[in-house]
Scaffold this motif. Structure first.
Motif, PDB file in Angstrom:
ATOM      1  N   ASP A 132       0.819  -1.211   0.000  1.00 21.45           N
ATOM      2  CA  ASP A 132       0.000   0.000   0.000  1.00 21.45           C
ATOM      3  C   ASP A 132       0.853   1.262   0.000  1.00 21.45           C
ATOM      4  O   ASP A 132       0.325   2.375   0.003  1.00 21.45           O
TER       5      ASP A 132
ATOM      6  N   ARG B 256      -8.053   5.475   0.920  1.00 24.54           N
ATOM      7  CA  ARG B 256      -9.514   5.295   0.854  1.00 24.54           C
ATOM      8  C   ARG B 256      -9.980   4.251   1.871  1.00 24.54           C
ATOM      9  O   ARG B 256     -11.022   4.400   2.500  1.00 24.54           O
ATOM     10  N   ARG B 257      -9.187   3.207   2.033  1.00 22.57           N
ATOM     11  CA  ARG B 257      -9.564   2.134   2.949  1.00 22.57           C
ATOM     12  C   ARG B 257      -9.398   2.531   4.412  1.00 22.57           C
ATOM     13  O   ARG B 257     -10.196   2.150   5.266  1.00 22.57           O
TER      14      ARG B 257
ATOM     15  N   ARG C  36      -0.350   4.750  -1.166  1.00 21.45           N
ATOM     16  CA  ARG C  36      -1.191   4.703  -2.350  1.00 21.45           C
ATOM     17  C   ARG C  36      -2.602   5.202  -2.015  1.00 21.45           C
ATOM     18  O   ARG C  36      -3.072   5.068  -0.883  1.00 21.45           O
TER      19      ARG C  36
ATOM     20  N   ARG D 165      -5.391   3.937  -2.852  1.00 21.76           N
ATOM     21  CA  ARG D 165      -6.288   2.836  -2.474  1.00 21.76           C
ATOM     22  C   ARG D 165      -6.219   2.567  -0.975  1.00 21.76           C
ATOM     23  O   ARG D 165      -7.229   2.251  -0.342  1.00 21.76           O
TER      24      ARG D 165
END
Length: 271
Positions: free
Chosen positions: A12, A90-91, A85, A87
């Motif tokens: 990540d 967002r998580r 990252r 992604r």
């Protein structure tokens, strides 16, 4: 310049320790959110039309749309760098207060000073996480914790003094960063909107470097980029494309900035 970070697809993001390198830093940005935590020495960042003078304990966020460059650093300057990252953000950034981490840029101040206790905790955690390279699950869990804990600490940390760059200085930085072949300071000043003497004085005051020094650093960066990508080229060819007018000029600037001759640089950086 958009820089592409070579991150393993399973991760990540990543963390690493940065120490003052034998080289010049590039004005750049990247798709990943970046976190810096200074552990030793002092440095100067140019970021978003502002100048940040950073030292031990400073925490700095660099957002994807914000071009930045570390223009000065003491010989013992060190910091931890973490990148995340989108992604992963967002998580992890599910709380309302952390949603700002998803923005391409940040309108407020991006640098604050940690308490001694928080800095000690960050140093220990970065050390542990950096020793977990290859353990993707552990690395990703650690990156998520660093992301959210750093943002929490940032909210309560002390402000760091910042100096706004004069618009003409900011324009000159960008022009020199993208056109290293520019020789005429009078033309540069005209395009920036000031007289040569006024721009030269302001540039030195606000960046800590003369216009010539800054331009030479950009040329060295460009040389490194050209030569390191194609070792079949001669040092002279790469230097001329980078904007240097002659090999003697390149040789002199190389020694000033990298601390070695061009031939020594080539030997030191062999793949």
């Amino acid at each position: 310049m958009l820089q592409h970070l070579k991150l393993p697809s399973q991760l990540d993001g990543n963390v690493w320790r940065y120490a003052n390198p034998a080289g010049a830093n590039r004005l750049h940005r990247h798709a990943e959110l970046e976190l810096n935590v200074v552990t030793q020495g002092k440095g100067t960042y140019l970021l978003g039309g502002r100048r940040y003078e950073i030292r031990r304990g400073d925490l700095l966020w660099l957002f994807p749309a914000q071009e930045h460059v570390l223009v000065e650093q003491t010989s013992k300057f060190e910091m931890w760098i973490a990148v995340f990252r989108r992604r992963a953000i967002r998580r992890q950034a599910t709380d309302a207060g952390a949603k700002a981490l998803l923005q391409p840029s940040f309108s407020g101040e991006v640098c604050r000073r940690l308490s001694h206790q928080d800095l000690d905790r960050f140093e220990a955690f970065f050390e542990d996480l950096s020793s977990s390279q290859g353990e993707y699950g552990l690395m990703n869990a650690g990156l998520g914790y660093i992301l959210l804990h750093a943002w929490k600490c940032f909210q309560h940390a002390a402000d760091v003094p910042v100096r706004e760059l004069h618009p003409a200085v900011e324009r000159a930085v960008r022009m020199l960063a993208h056109d290293v072949s520019e020789d005429g300071l009078a033309e540069l000043a005209h395009r920036a909107g000031l007289s040569t003497s006024r721009l030269s004085r302001l540039f030195k005051q606000q960046t800590g470097l003369t216009l010539v020094d800054f331009r030479n650093r950009k040329r060295i960066e460009r040389f490194q980029q050209i030569y390191d990508l194609n070792r079949n080229r001669t040092l002279l060819d790469a230097a001329l494309e980078a904007g240097f007018g002659s090999y003697p000029q390149f040789h002199r600037v190389c020694r000033q900035i990298l601390g070695c001759s061009p031939a020594e640089y080539a030997r030191r950086t062999l793949p």
